[in-house]
Scaffold this motif. Structure first.
Motif, PDB file in Angstrom:
ATOM      1  N   MET A   1      -6.118 -27.674  31.780  1.00 38.15           N
ATOM      2  CA  MET A   1      -6.278 -26.209  31.839  1.00 38.15           C
ATOM      3  C   MET A   1      -6.885 -25.788  33.163  1.00 38.15           C
ATOM      4  SD  MET A   1      -7.366 -24.674  28.191  1.00 38.15           S
ATOM      5  CE  MET A   1      -8.409 -25.934  27.612  1.00 38.15           C
ATOM      6  N   ASN A   2      -7.994 -26.449  33.528  1.00 37.91           N
ATOM      7  CA  ASN A   2      -8.655 -26.061  34.774  1.00 37.91           C
ATOM      8  C   ASN A   2      -9.611 -27.193  35.159  1.00 37.91           C
ATOM      9  OD1 ASN A   2     -10.653 -24.978  36.566  1.00 37.91           O
ATOM     10  ND2 ASN A   2      -9.880 -22.923  36.061  1.00 37.91           N
ATOM     11  N   TYR A   3      -9.256 -27.938  36.208  1.00 46.99           N
ATOM     12  CA  TYR A   3     -10.031 -29.149  36.490  1.00 46.99           C
ATOM     13  C   TYR A   3     -11.459 -28.839  36.966  1.00 46.99           C
ATOM     14  CZ  TYR A   3      -9.532 -28.828  41.588  1.00 46.99           C
ATOM     15  OH  TYR A   3      -9.636 -28.431  42.878  1.00 46.99           O
ATOM     16  N   LYS A   4     -11.625 -27.653  37.633  1.00 46.84           N
ATOM     17  CA  LYS A   4     -12.976 -27.326  38.110  1.00 46.84           C
ATOM     18  C   LYS A   4     -13.901 -27.041  36.932  1.00 46.84           C
ATOM     19  CE  LYS A   4     -11.855 -25.388  42.598  1.00 46.84           C
ATOM     20  NZ  LYS A   4     -11.477 -24.119  43.201  1.00 46.84           N
ATOM     21  N   LEU A   5     -13.369 -26.212  35.992  1.00 46.68           N
ATOM     22  CA  LEU A   5     -14.187 -25.894  34.817  1.00 46.68           C
ATOM     23  C   LEU A   5     -14.411 -27.165  33.962  1.00 46.68           C
ATOM     24  CD1 LEU A   5     -15.656 -23.650  33.403  1.00 46.68           C
ATOM     25  CD2 LEU A   5     -13.588 -23.086  32.166  1.00 46.68           C
ATOM     26  N   ALA A   6     -13.397 -28.032  33.965  1.00 45.17           N
ATOM     27  CA  ALA A   6     -13.542 -29.293  33.220  1.00 45.17           C
ATOM     28  C   ALA A   6     -14.698 -30.112  33.796  1.00 45.17           C
ATOM     29  CB  ALA A   6     -12.247 -30.090  33.278  1.00 45.17           C
TER      30      ALA A   6
ATOM     31  N   TYR B   1     -19.619 -20.174  34.590  1.00 45.33           N
ATOM     32  CA  TYR B   1     -18.646 -20.488  35.645  1.00 45.33           C
ATOM     33  C   TYR B   1     -17.251 -19.964  35.262  1.00 45.33           C
ATOM     34  CZ  TYR B   1     -16.007 -23.164  39.095  1.00 45.33           C
ATOM     35  OH  TYR B   1     -15.165 -23.532  40.118  1.00 45.33           O
ATOM     36  N   GLY B   2     -16.922 -20.060  33.961  1.00 45.72           N
ATOM     37  CA  GLY B   2     -15.615 -19.616  33.477  1.00 45.72           C
ATOM     38  C   GLY B   2     -15.432 -18.123  33.659  1.00 45.72           C
ATOM     39  N   ALA B   3     -16.497 -17.351  33.338  1.00 45.48           N
ATOM     40  CA  ALA B   3     -16.397 -15.897  33.468  1.00 45.48           C
ATOM     41  C   ALA B   3     -16.106 -15.520  34.924  1.00 45.48           C
ATOM     42  CB  ALA B   3     -17.688 -15.256  32.982  1.00 45.48           C
ATOM     43  N   VAL B   4     -16.802 -16.207  35.858  1.00 51.82           N
ATOM     44  CA  VAL B   4     -16.566 -15.947  37.289  1.00 51.82           C
ATOM     45  C   VAL B   4     -15.099 -16.237  37.624  1.00 51.82           C
ATOM     46  CG1 VAL B   4     -17.178 -16.672  39.643  1.00 51.82           C
ATOM     47  CG2 VAL B   4     -18.958 -16.450  37.895  1.00 51.82           C
ATOM     48  N   GLN B   5     -14.587 -17.336  37.059  1.00 50.93           N
ATOM     49  CA  GLN B   5     -13.185 -17.704  37.311  1.00 50.93           C
ATOM     50  C   GLN B   5     -12.230 -16.665  36.739  1.00 50.93           C
ATOM     51  OE1 GLN B   5     -12.009 -20.257  38.952  1.00 50.93           O
ATOM     52  NE2 GLN B   5     -13.210 -22.090  38.672  1.00 50.93           N
ATOM     53  N   VAL B   6     -12.564 -16.136  35.522  1.00 50.48           N
ATOM     54  CA  VAL B   6     -11.716 -15.101  34.899  1.00 50.48           C
ATOM     55  C   VAL B   6     -11.708 -13.865  35.779  1.00 50.48           C
ATOM     56  CG1 VAL B   6     -11.447 -13.556  32.902  1.00 50.48           C
ATOM     57  CG2 VAL B   6     -12.036 -15.973  32.547  1.00 50.48           C
ATOM     58  N   ILE B   7     -12.936 -13.476  36.255  1.00 50.44           N
ATOM     59  CA  ILE B   7     -13.047 -12.275  37.094  1.00 50.44           C
ATOM     60  C   ILE B   7     -12.181 -12.424  38.346  1.00 50.44           C
ATOM     61  CG2 ILE B   7     -14.653 -10.941  38.573  1.00 50.44           C
ATOM     62  CD1 ILE B   7     -16.799 -11.611  36.366  1.00 50.44           C
ATOM     63  N   HIS B   8     -12.197 -13.669  38.893  1.00 45.35           N
ATOM     64  CA  HIS B   8     -11.396 -13.889  40.099  1.00 45.35           C
ATOM     65  C   HIS B   8      -9.926 -14.161  39.801  1.00 45.35           C
ATOM     66  CE1 HIS B   8     -15.348 -15.010  42.257  1.00 45.35           C
ATOM     67  NE2 HIS B   8     -15.023 -13.735  42.479  1.00 45.35           N
ATOM     68  N   GLY B   9      -9.584 -14.126  38.509  1.00 44.52           N
ATOM     69  CA  GLY B   9      -8.179 -14.297  38.141  1.00 44.52           C
ATOM     70  C   GLY B   9      -7.688 -15.735  38.187  1.00 44.52           C
ATOM     71  N   HIS B  10      -8.619 -16.720  38.251  1.00 47.24           N
ATOM     72  CA  HIS B  10      -8.182 -18.125  38.259  1.00 47.24           C
ATOM     73  C   HIS B  10      -8.062 -18.711  36.858  1.00 47.24           C
ATOM     74  CE1 HIS B  10      -8.671 -17.891  42.476  1.00 47.24           C
ATOM     75  NE2 HIS B  10      -9.991 -17.934  42.488  1.00 47.24           N
TER      76      HIS B  10
ATOM     77  N   THR C   1      -7.539 -17.572  32.456  1.00 44.58           N
ATOM     78  CA  THR C   1      -7.310 -16.482  31.496  1.00 44.58           C
ATOM     79  C   THR C   1      -8.451 -16.495  30.476  1.00 44.58           C
ATOM     80  OG1 THR C   1      -6.095 -17.862  29.960  1.00 44.58           O
ATOM     81  CG2 THR C   1      -4.793 -16.803  31.703  1.00 44.58           C
ATOM     82  N   VAL C   2      -8.588 -15.376  29.739  1.00 43.66           N
ATOM     83  CA  VAL C   2      -9.635 -15.305  28.698  1.00 43.66           C
ATOM     84  C   VAL C   2      -9.341 -16.340  27.617  1.00 43.66           C
ATOM     85  CG1 VAL C   2     -10.688 -13.801  26.955  1.00 43.66           C
ATOM     86  CG2 VAL C   2     -10.061 -12.868  29.175  1.00 43.66           C
ATOM     87  N   GLY C   3      -8.059 -16.490  27.303  1.00 45.84           N
ATOM     88  CA  GLY C   3      -7.647 -17.473  26.287  1.00 45.84           C
ATOM     89  C   GLY C   3      -8.074 -18.866  26.683  1.00 45.84           C
ATOM     90  N   GLU C   4      -7.893 -19.200  27.946  1.00 39.81           N
ATOM     91  CA  GLU C   4      -8.275 -20.542  28.410  1.00 39.81           C
ATOM     92  C   GLU C   4      -9.783 -20.755  28.306  1.00 39.81           C
ATOM     93  OE1 GLU C   4      -4.748 -21.663  31.607  1.00 39.81           O
ATOM     94  OE2 GLU C   4      -6.385 -20.369  32.250  1.00 39.81           O
ATOM     95  N   LEU C   5     -10.512 -19.674  28.639  1.00 40.91           N
ATOM     96  CA  LEU C   5     -11.983 -19.780  28.540  1.00 40.91           C
ATOM     97  C   LEU C   5     -12.389 -20.004  27.080  1.00 40.91           C
ATOM     98  CD1 LEU C   5     -14.738 -19.662  29.872  1.00 40.91           C
ATOM     99  CD2 LEU C   5     -14.715 -17.185  29.639  1.00 40.91           C
ATOM    100  N   THR C   6     -11.749 -19.281  26.169  1.00 45.17           N
ATOM    101  CA  THR C   6     -12.064 -19.435  24.741  1.00 45.17           C
ATOM    102  C   THR C   6     -11.737 -20.866  24.284  1.00 45.17           C
ATOM    103  OG1 THR C   6     -10.998 -17.278  24.678  1.00 45.17           O
ATOM    104  CG2 THR C   6     -11.881 -18.121  22.592  1.00 45.17           C
ATOM    105  N   ALA C   7     -10.596 -21.367  24.718  1.00 46.93           N
ATOM    106  CA  ALA C   7     -10.200 -22.730  24.328  1.00 46.93           C
ATOM    107  C   ALA C   7     -11.189 -23.755  24.884  1.00 46.93           C
ATOM    108  CB  ALA C   7      -8.796 -23.023  24.843  1.00 46.93           C
TER     109      ALA C   7
END
Ligand SMILES: Nc1ncnc2c1ncn2[C@@H]1O[C@H](COP(=O)(O)OP(=O)(O)OP(=O)(O)O)[C@@H](O)[C@H]1O
Length: 588
Positions: free
Chosen positions: A162-167, A268-277, A279-285
């Protein structure tokens, strides 16, 4: 994280697991599905959230189908969950059943020397406790490891997908988590072990002291016992308090780490969502997967303890399995038909331990149907001599023959069927009096049992009991008097009707009526069989055909009562001493 070696005991344990390998493989496979199916849900949830938030891709029909499909998948999950638990638990229960049964069979065959070196309680705890602990090995090592490792791997894979940085952010906490978790667990394990050892010691002590409460009370030792118990109990308390401290610290530190992991992800995820990197769904997952990470991780870190415990239990069980009975049949051992009962000891030596010889150069012929009394000071070897005849121990040197056959060439079961033993303090088992008597001959008829009880002078007292022969005795039942117990034991021996009788005369004195009843029964029992009496009171054995005097493991005098008195040796001295003592007691 895991460290276990395949020891020989473990290998033998695995051989018991082998018949169940297909069940274990099936349980593991169901476990894989059980733990990995729920991982689908956050992934689908992510899609639902993202589509809901973008009305352009909103498709209500697809949503319905997706949710129905999810319900169907979870219904399948319920089935595999059932199968996983059922198969794994059934296998481990069957495995325990097999092991416990084989261990009991093995224990029954072990020689006396085995039991003399161990506390019965500790042998029983292997049979009951250790086998249950060993059961964990199957569950933990075979199924949990595979299941947990697979879900950890799958979740980590999805997170990185989904997102290696957030991972990376979300797993940044895990090394600290694993390190601290192991650190606390090690401390908790150490103090729990100390506490458990102390509790074992305390329970052994309590068991012993409460069984001997009459001695404590008669020596008025209650206060000192109370003090000792207080000290032991306090030591136990201190280990437990130490444990409480570690548990509390672990809960707080580990709790802190597990709480900040989601905070970091959301941050960190919220910052990524704000920057469009993202999605909200991905953050929830992400958030949901993080929660799922802990269960398998926790179990894997606990696995070491579980494996260590079950491995030590396996070692303890197989230590017993690996001890072979010392007295066994050799391949050509046989039965020889009716036995007359002529016993001969030739140059017999015996030592319980190498350094200490208990019997030396014993030569003695006991004619069939004769009565032989063994006398001598305490520790002179009388009981040892008697124990060699039914082969409770094998001679260290020399031979013992019965009717000319070396007893080592006779089948052990045959030999022991031909010998009845009445110990000093007869052991009666919990159950009815009838069951206790029939122990001597399980296929006896009711008439035979009553006849045996009549001959043992036990029938009358048994008939007077509320339920007669069906009266329960033992721990929860009726307490029989010393004399009554002996007569029940004699009835058992009558029923066995063996050509050889070994009798360890009771040392405890009974009142004269009880004593008379027993003496009459004994006279009847001794008729027409070879009888060996370990005599503690010389008054009762004067009519024996042969009296054998032991001293320091040797036979020093043999003869009739009269012959031995005329020798003016040890027998004469023992005789004088006993009669002198009896005289003093009667006038004093
Ligand atoms: N199970 C055992 N293990 C080691 N040594 C033993 C064992 N049983 C007896 N002994 C030793 O063997 C010797 C002979 O003991 P044994 O019991 O045969 O004597 P005994 O004449 O029957 O004594 P008592 O009249 O007190 O019963 C003693 O030194 C005793 O300490």
């Amino acid at each position: 994280m895991l460290n276990f070696v395949i020891s020989p005991s473990l290998k033998r344990f695995l051989s018991y697991v082998k018949p169940y390998r297909w069940s274990i493989i099936a349980a593991t496979f169901c476990g894989l599905l059980k733990y990995n199916i729920p991982i689908i849900f956050p992934w689908i949830f992510k899609d639902v959230v993202d589509r809901l938030l973008s009305p352009s891709s909103y498709n209500i029909v697809k949503l319905h189908y997706t949710m129905l499909a999810l319900i169907a998948i979870f219904a399948f999950w319920a089935v595999v969950t059932y199968l996983r638990s059922y198969l794994a638990d059934r296998t481990s229960q069957r495995l325990i059943f097999d092991l416990r049964h084989e261990l009991y069979v093995h224990l029954q065959r072990m020689s006396l020397s085995f039991y003399e070196k161990r506390r019965v309680g500790s042998v029983a705890s292997r049979l009951l406790g250790d086998i249950s602990v060993a059961q964990n090995f199957v569950g933990a090592a075979f199924t949990n490891t595979v299941m947990d490792a697979s879900s950890l791997f799958l979740i980590a894979f999805l997170l990185f997908l989904m997102n290696y940085k957030l991972a990376l952010v979300s797993i940044a906490i895990f090394p600290f988590y694993v390190f601290l978790n192991n650190l606390f667990k090690a401390r908790i394990r150490k103090t729990s072990l100390l506490a458990r050892e102390k509790m074992e010691e305390i329970s052994g002590d309590v068991h012993e002291k409460l069984s001997g409460i009459s001695i404590i009370q008669s020596y008025t030792r209650e206060k000192s016992e109370e003090k000792k118990f207080f000290q032991d109990n306090r030591e136990y308390l201190s280990y437990q308090l130490e444990n409480v401290k570690h548990n509390a610290a672990a809960a707080s530190v580990i709790g802190f780490l597990t709480s900040i992991a989601p905070v970091l992800v959301v941050w960190y995820g919220a910052v990524q969502v704000i920057h469009g990197h993202l999605t909200v769904g991905e953050l929830t997952a992400f958030y949901a997967y993080l929660g799922m990470f802990y269960t398998p991780l926790n179990r894997l870190t606990e696995l070491n303890i579980l494996l260590a415990n079950s491995q030590s239990a396996i070692e303890r069980i197989f230590e017993v399995f690996n001890t072979s009975p010392e007295v066994v049949d050799h391949s050509a051992a046989r039965e020889t038909g009716p036995m007359k009962g002529e016993i001969e000891f030739s140059n017999v030596y015996f030592a319980y331990e190498l350094s200490k010889i208990a019997l030396k150069d014993i030569n003695l012929r006991i004619p069939a149907n004769s009565t032989v009394a063994l006398v001598g000071p305490s520790g002179s070897g009388k009981s040892t001599f008697a124990k060699l005849i039914p082969r409770f121990y094998d001679v260290s040197a020399g031979t013992i023959t019965i009717d000319g056959f070396n007893i080592r060439d006779l089948k052990l079961s045959y030999l022991r069927r031909k010998i009845a033993t009445v110990p000093q303090d007869p052991i009666l088992f919990s159950g009815t009096i009838y069951e206790n008597i029939i122990f001597g001959k399980p296929n006896a008829t009711r008439e035979e049992v009553s006849l045996a009880a009549l001959s043992a002078n036990a029938h009358n007292f048994i008939c007077k009991l509320p339920k007669g022969y069906q009266t329960e005795i033992g721990e929860d039942g009726l307490k029989l008097s010393g004399g009554q117990r002996q007569r029940v034991a004699l009835a058992r021996a009558f029923l066995k009707n063996a050509p050889i009788l070994i009798l360890d005369e009771a040392t405890s004195s009974l009142d004269s009526e009880a004593e008379n009843l027993i003496q009459q029964a004994l006279k009847r029992l001794m008729q027409n069989r070879t009888t060996i009496i370990i005599a503690h009171r010389l008054s009762t054995i004067q009519s024996a055909d042969i009296i054998v005097v032991f001293d320091g493991g040797r036979i020093i005098e043999v003869g009739s009562h009269q012959e031995l008195l005329e020798l003016y040796g040890l027998y004469h001295r023992l005789h004088e001493e006993q009669f002198h003592k009896m005289f003093i007691e009667s006038v004093g």
